[in-house]
Write a protein that holds these residues in place. Structure first.
Motif, short mmCIF file in Angstrom:
data_model
loop_
_atom_site.label_atom_id
_atom_site.label_comp_id
_atom_site.label_asym_id
_atom_site.label_seq_id
_atom_site.Cartn_x
_atom_site.Cartn_y
_atom_site.Cartn_z
N GLN A 184 -4.74 -1.36 -6.22
CA GLN A 184 -5.87 -1.47 -5.72
C GLN A 184 -6.11 -0.94 -4.39
O GLN A 184 -6.99 -0.23 -4.06
CB GLN A 184 -6.07 -3.08 -5.81
N ALA A 193 -7.35 -1.20 -15.30
CA ALA A 193 -8.68 -1.54 -14.69
C ALA A 193 -8.55 -1.51 -13.24
O ALA A 193 -9.65 -1.17 -12.35
CB ALA A 193 -8.94 -2.83 -14.99
N LEU A 194 -7.18 -1.60 -12.61
CA LEU A 194 -7.45 -1.48 -10.87
C LEU A 194 -7.02 -0.03 -10.55
O LEU A 194 -7.08 0.25 -9.28
CB LEU A 194 -6.12 -2.20 -10.45
N TYR A 212 0.04 -4.51 -8.38
CA TYR A 212 -1.46 -4.42 -8.52
C TYR A 212 -2.19 -4.36 -7.42
O TYR A 212 -3.29 -3.48 -7.19
CB TYR A 212 -1.80 -5.61 -9.56
N ILE A 234 -2.08 -6.91 -21.89
CA ILE A 234 -2.75 -7.67 -20.71
C ILE A 234 -2.42 -7.19 -19.61
O ILE A 234 -3.38 -6.55 -18.57
CB ILE A 234 -2.75 -9.08 -20.78
N GLU A 235 -1.34 -6.78 -19.30
CA GLU A 235 -0.62 -6.35 -18.00
C GLU A 235 -1.07 -4.71 -18.08
O GLU A 235 -1.45 -4.17 -16.87
CB GLU A 235 0.99 -6.29 -17.99
N LYS A 242 -3.68 -3.33 -19.46
CA LYS A 242 -5.08 -3.39 -19.12
C LYS A 242 -5.72 -3.51 -17.49
O LYS A 242 -6.34 -3.11 -17.18
CB LYS A 242 -5.94 -4.41 -20.10
N LYS A 243 -4.72 -4.50 -17.03
CA LYS A 243 -4.95 -4.92 -15.69
C LYS A 243 -4.53 -3.84 -14.82
O LYS A 243 -5.35 -3.39 -14.03
CB LYS A 243 -4.04 -5.98 -15.23
#
Length: 129
Positions: free
Chosen positions: A71, A101-102, A67, A94-95, A97-98
Motif C-alpha cells: 500500500q 486490491a492493494l 500488505y 481472500i489473501e 484479493k486483498k
C-alpha cells in the motif's frame, strides 16, 4: 546481456532465511541484480532509495506487513513503475484479493515451484518466457 541492456533490479523482502536463499539462488541464476531486506519496517525506505524494478514481497513480516508495504508503494506516485509480487504461505482467495486490491501485480503461494516463480518474475518484468 550483449546488447548493453541494463539488468533488472529485484528486491527480496523475506524474513525466512531458507526461502530467501532459494530466491537468491534463482535471482542470481536469472542474472538479476538483487538484494534482500528481512524486516518489513526497513522495506519501504529501501524501495524508495533503490527503486527496484520488482519487489518479491512476503506478506507475513516482522513489524510491518507486506500488505502495508504494498500500500505504501502504491500511494507514492514516484514508485509507480515498481512491480510487486506478493508471496504468502496462506494462499487463500481472500489473501490474493486483498493483495491485488492493494495494488500487487502478482501473487504466489508458498511453497512455490521455482519454475512458476521464474515465469511470474519474467512476466512482471516484461521478459519472454
Amino acid at each position: 546481456m550483449a546488447d548493453g541492456a541494463r539488468k533488472h533490479r529485484v528486491l527480496v523482502v523475506e524474513d525466512e532465511d531458507n526461502i530467501a536463499m532459494a530466491l537468491d539462488y534463482l535471482m542470481t541464476r536469472e542474472g538479476y541484480e538483487h538484494d534482500r531486506i528481512s524486516n518489513g519496517a526497513a522495506a519501504l525506505g529501501h524501495i524508495r532509495e533503490t527503486r527496484p524494478d520488482l519487489v518479491l514481497l512476503d506478506v507475513m513480516l516482522p513489524e510491518v506487513s507486506g500488505y502495508e508495504i504494498c500500500q505504501g508503494v502504491r500511494l507514492d506516485p514516484s514508485l509507480a513503475q515498481v512491480k510487486i509480487l506478493m508471496m504468502t504461505a496462506r494462499g487463500s482467495t481472500i489473501e490474493r484479493k486483498k493483495g491485488m486490491a492493494l495494488g500487487a501485480d502478482g501473487f504466489i503461494s508458498k511453497p512455490f515451484e521455482l519454475k512458476a516463480l521464474r515465469e511470474e518474475v519474467r512476466r512482471l518484468l516484461g521478459e519472454g518466457g
